[in-house]
Each structure stands twice: as C-alpha cells, then as structure tokens.
Design a protein around this motif. Structure first.
Motif, PDB file in Angstrom:
ATOM      1  N   ILE A  26     -19.585 -16.096 -28.107  1.00 50.47           N
ATOM      2  CA  ILE A  26     -19.491 -16.106 -29.438  1.00 50.47           C
ATOM      3  C   ILE A  26     -20.111 -17.915 -30.058  1.00 50.47           C
ATOM      4  O   ILE A  26     -20.022 -18.620 -29.109  1.00 50.47           O
ATOM      5  CB  ILE A  26     -17.789 -16.443 -30.008  1.00 50.47           C
ATOM      6  CG1 ILE A  26     -17.216 -15.539 -29.827  1.00 50.47           C
ATOM      7  CG2 ILE A  26     -18.456 -16.661 -31.471  1.00 50.47           C
ATOM      8  CD1 ILE A  26     -15.519 -15.326 -29.571  1.00 50.47           C
ATOM      9  N   ARG A  79     -20.910 -21.091 -32.996  1.00 49.98           N
ATOM     10  CA  ARG A  79     -21.657 -21.539 -34.666  1.00 49.98           C
ATOM     11  C   ARG A  79     -22.186 -22.359 -34.064  1.00 49.98           C
ATOM     12  O   ARG A  79     -22.818 -22.854 -33.301  1.00 49.98           O
ATOM     13  CB  ARG A  79     -19.580 -22.010 -34.403  1.00 49.98           C
ATOM     14  CG  ARG A  79     -20.145 -22.890 -35.952  1.00 49.98           C
ATOM     15  CD  ARG A  79     -18.370 -23.313 -36.136  1.00 49.98           C
ATOM     16  NE  ARG A  79     -17.710 -24.093 -35.153  1.00 49.98           N
ATOM     17  CZ  ARG A  79     -16.506 -23.997 -34.910  1.00 49.98           C
ATOM     18  NH1 ARG A  79     -15.964 -23.323 -35.832  1.00 49.98           N
ATOM     19  NH2 ARG A  79     -15.822 -24.544 -34.230  1.00 49.98           N
ATOM     20  N   ILE A  91     -13.257 -15.327 -38.128  1.00 50.93           N
ATOM     21  CA  ILE A  91     -14.875 -14.309 -39.226  1.00 50.93           C
ATOM     22  C   ILE A  91     -13.539 -14.464 -40.267  1.00 50.93           C
ATOM     23  O   ILE A  91     -12.893 -13.169 -40.721  1.00 50.93           O
ATOM     24  CB  ILE A  91     -14.968 -13.412 -38.411  1.00 50.93           C
ATOM     25  CG1 ILE A  91     -15.721 -14.057 -37.015  1.00 50.93           C
ATOM     26  CG2 ILE A  91     -16.060 -12.651 -38.883  1.00 50.93           C
ATOM     27  CD1 ILE A  91     -15.983 -13.169 -36.453  1.00 50.93           C
ATOM     28  N   GLY A 115     -18.940 -15.359 -42.780  1.00 52.47           N
ATOM     29  CA  GLY A 115     -19.379 -15.444 -41.302  1.00 52.47           C
ATOM     30  C   GLY A 115     -18.183 -16.149 -40.371  1.00 52.47           C
ATOM     31  O   GLY A 115     -17.025 -16.378 -40.856  1.00 52.47           O
ATOM     32  N   ILE A 116     -18.921 -16.773 -39.414  1.00 50.85           N
ATOM     33  CA  ILE A 116     -17.578 -17.807 -38.543  1.00 50.85           C
ATOM     34  C   ILE A 116     -17.482 -18.825 -38.718  1.00 50.85           C
ATOM     35  O   ILE A 116     -17.998 -19.633 -39.656  1.00 50.85           O
ATOM     36  CB  ILE A 116     -18.333 -18.020 -37.430  1.00 50.85           C
ATOM     37  CG1 ILE A 116     -18.557 -16.674 -36.703  1.00 50.85           C
ATOM     38  CG2 ILE A 116     -17.539 -19.577 -36.033  1.00 50.85           C
ATOM     39  CD1 ILE A 116     -19.174 -17.182 -34.572  1.00 50.85           C
ATOM     40  N   ASP A 123     -20.168 -22.051 -39.688  1.00 50.78           N
ATOM     41  CA  ASP A 123     -21.055 -21.963 -39.387  1.00 50.78           C
ATOM     42  C   ASP A 123     -21.640 -22.244 -40.386  1.00 50.78           C
ATOM     43  O   ASP A 123     -21.600 -22.311 -41.833  1.00 50.78           O
ATOM     44  CB  ASP A 123     -21.396 -20.413 -38.894  1.00 50.78           C
ATOM     45  CG  ASP A 123     -22.863 -20.255 -38.603  1.00 50.78           C
ATOM     46  OD1 ASP A 123     -23.038 -20.714 -37.156  1.00 50.78           O
ATOM     47  OD2 ASP A 123     -22.996 -19.606 -38.964  1.00 50.78           O
ATOM     48  N   LEU A 146     -24.180 -13.033 -40.495  1.00 48.69           N
ATOM     49  CA  LEU A 146     -23.842 -13.100 -38.757  1.00 48.69           C
ATOM     50  C   LEU A 146     -24.928 -12.165 -38.153  1.00 48.69           C
ATOM     51  O   LEU A 146     -25.466 -11.914 -39.102  1.00 48.69           O
ATOM     52  CB  LEU A 146     -22.316 -11.813 -38.577  1.00 48.69           C
ATOM     53  CG  LEU A 146     -21.269 -12.437 -38.986  1.00 48.69           C
ATOM     54  CD1 LEU A 146     -20.695 -11.581 -38.544  1.00 48.69           C
ATOM     55  CD2 LEU A 146     -20.834 -13.674 -37.892  1.00 48.69           C
ATOM     56  N   ASN A 159     -24.846 -14.844 -33.471  1.00 51.95           N
ATOM     57  CA  ASN A 159     -23.506 -15.724 -33.404  1.00 51.95           C
ATOM     58  C   ASN A 159     -22.946 -14.964 -32.123  1.00 51.95           C
ATOM     59  O   ASN A 159     -21.417 -15.309 -32.575  1.00 51.95           O
ATOM     60  CB  ASN A 159     -23.201 -15.665 -34.814  1.00 51.95           C
ATOM     61  CG  ASN A 159     -23.371 -15.734 -35.778  1.00 51.95           C
ATOM     62  OD1 ASN A 159     -24.330 -15.190 -37.096  1.00 51.95           O
ATOM     63  ND2 ASN A 159     -23.002 -17.484 -36.053  1.00 51.95           N
ATOM     64  N   VAL A 212     -11.516  -6.606 -37.062  1.00 50.16           N
ATOM     65  CA  VAL A 212     -12.593  -7.251 -37.607  1.00 50.16           C
ATOM     66  C   VAL A 212     -13.353  -6.033 -37.280  1.00 50.16           C
ATOM     67  O   VAL A 212     -13.450  -5.714 -36.438  1.00 50.16           O
ATOM     68  CB  VAL A 212     -13.008  -8.508 -37.055  1.00 50.16           C
ATOM     69  CG1 VAL A 212     -14.726  -8.623 -37.040  1.00 50.16           C
ATOM     70  CG2 VAL A 212     -12.305  -9.244 -36.709  1.00 50.16           C
ATOM     71  N   ILE A 221     -17.191  -5.405 -38.149  1.00 47.48           N
ATOM     72  CA  ILE A 221     -18.121  -6.036 -38.659  1.00 47.48           C
ATOM     73  C   ILE A 221     -19.919  -4.538 -39.037  1.00 47.48           C
ATOM     74  O   ILE A 221     -19.604  -3.866 -38.245  1.00 47.48           O
ATOM     75  CB  ILE A 221     -19.015  -6.761 -37.731  1.00 47.48           C
ATOM     76  CG1 ILE A 221     -18.384  -7.985 -37.443  1.00 47.48           C
ATOM     77  CG2 ILE A 221     -20.855  -7.198 -37.615  1.00 47.48           C
ATOM     78  CD1 ILE A 221     -18.378  -8.755 -36.330  1.00 47.48           C
ATOM     79  N   VAL A 265     -19.488  -8.989 -42.841  1.00 45.20           N
ATOM     80  CA  VAL A 265     -18.160  -8.813 -41.919  1.00 45.20           C
ATOM     81  C   VAL A 265     -17.784  -7.710 -43.388  1.00 45.20           C
ATOM     82  O   VAL A 265     -17.360  -7.907 -44.875  1.00 45.20           O
ATOM     83  CB  VAL A 265     -17.618 -10.598 -42.363  1.00 45.20           C
ATOM     84  CG1 VAL A 265     -16.028  -9.948 -42.102  1.00 45.20           C
ATOM     85  CG2 VAL A 265     -17.701 -10.928 -41.671  1.00 45.20           C
ATOM     86  N   PRO A 313     -11.458  -9.127 -42.476  1.00 49.15           N
ATOM     87  CA  PRO A 313     -12.319 -10.404 -41.372  1.00 49.15           C
ATOM     88  C   PRO A 313     -11.175 -10.765 -40.162  1.00 49.15           C
ATOM     89  O   PRO A 313      -9.901  -9.127 -40.546  1.00 49.15           O
ATOM     90  CB  PRO A 313     -11.715 -11.589 -42.465  1.00 49.15           C
ATOM     91  CG  PRO A 313     -11.098 -10.750 -43.665  1.00 49.15           C
ATOM     92  CD  PRO A 313     -11.601  -9.417 -43.491  1.00 49.15           C
TER      93      PRO A 313
END
Length: 213
Positions: free
Chosen positions: A6, A8, A24, A28-29, A32, A106, A127, A151, A153, A196, A199
């Motif tokens: 992972i 960032r 997330i 995104g993260i 970030d 992401l 990411n 999560v 994505i 995302v 989350p």
C-alpha cells in the motif's frame, strides 16, 4: 491474491510512503496527494516537467501533519527546496482540487506486471500492489472490481505511462529506454486507473477477489 503493498503520496509528484494499513474513501487513500506544488497563478506543477520533485519524500507524521524530508511542509526550508526543484514562485498548497489526481483517485498494479516489466515498482507510483497475480493478467481487469474485505474498488481502464517512469527513484538519473520499452512491449499502458465504490480499511496481506461483470 492478496494486498502486497500500500502506498501513499501526501505531496503530489514527491516520493511517498509505504503503509501497513490505510483508510480508503471516495478520494482514494486518506492523505494521498493532499498537497500539491503550484505556481503563483495556481497552475499545478508535476514531475513530468519538474522531475527534481521526485527527489523529495513526503510522509504523514504521527499527528497527521505532512512532512517533507522530515520537516513540516510549511517550513521555510521546505519552501526553499520546492523552489529549487520546481522553479521561482513554486510553492506547496493544501487543496482538494480535482486535478490533484491525474485521472482517478487510485492506481492499482500487480506483482505479475511488475515482474514482467522488471523495473523498480516505485517508478509506477501505485497505490495498491496486488500479489499472486500471474503475468499480465491485470490487462484483463478493465471494467472489473476488486473486493478487499469491506472495500470495493472499480477498475476503469489501463493507465497510459508517461516520462515519470524514466527517472530512477533513488538516484534521479533518467533512462528513456524504460519508457521506450513500455511503449514497445506493453503498448504504453501498465496498471489500472481505479475508483472507490465502497470505502473501508485495507491492510497488507488482506485477501483480494476479482469480481468480473
């Protein structure tokens, strides 16, 4: 498959930090690219045209403050370093402007792709790196989804790679052959532009499932 790494990047176009866990959300993260390099007219500067920015590293400190090379991002010393890297008038701005992401919030990469390319993964600024993926299987994931615990994505399309891949993340030395090979052998695209849907928190080692539409 599992979450292998992972990453960032608290300051866009600077080196980032590897995380064991991350929240997330829609952007995104968490943390970030929350800070960008801009000029006095608000124009965004990136390492595409200011590659010296890659020589600086940004992380989030224990209190959530962004640090650049170990110093608070608003410090005079960091300001001098940013101008030196990006030119007169360049300065750091905290902003949630949409242009802080090149395309989507992401970037997902896979260990199979990185092995096939054979260069330092940091050149691609992912990411998430997903482990246990054979070869170039990621090229079949456009339009699919990744489930990582709570999560979800969405993976929209493959990422077109740019000149930033040609800079060594440690020495800063440029090798144009890296991008030439990406264009020749991989049609110029590696990794997946992603967003995302649901989350939550992810951690290294979490199992990953691909959901195909």
């Amino acid at each position: 498959m599992w979450v292998q790494e992972i990453w960032r990047y608290p300051v866009k176009s600077m080196a980032g930090e590897r995380l064991q866990t991350a929240e997330i959300g829609p952007a995104g993260i968490a943390g970030d690219r929350v800070i960008q390099v801009r000029n006095n007219q608000g124009r965004l500067y990136t390492a595409r045209t200011r590659p010296k920015l890659l020589r600086h590293r940004a992380v989030l400190g224990p209190d959530g403050q962004v640090l650049v090379d170990g110093l608070p991002w608003q410090s005079d010393a960091v300001g001098v370093a940013v101008e030196s890297a990006a030119g007169l008038g360049a300065h750091l701005v905290r902003s949630d402007a949409e242009d802080r992401f090149d395309i989507l919030p992401l970037l997902v990469a896979t260990d199979g792709m990185l092995k096939a390319v054979g260069t330092d993964s940091r050149r691609f600024r992912p990411n998430l790196i997903i482990g246990g993926v054979p070869g170039l299987t990621e090229r079949e994931w456009e339009g699919a989804q990744l489930r990582i615990g709570s999560v979800l994505i969405g993976m929209e399309d493959l990422r077109g790679r740019c000149i930033m891949t040609t800079y060594d993340p440690d020495s800063g030395v440029q090798d144009l052959n890296v991008l030439r090979r990406i264009q020749r052998d991989f049609q110029g695209v590696l990794g997946l532009n992603s967003y995302v849907i649901e989350p939550g928190r992810v951690a290294e080692g979490d199992p990953v499932e691909v959901i195909r539409s």
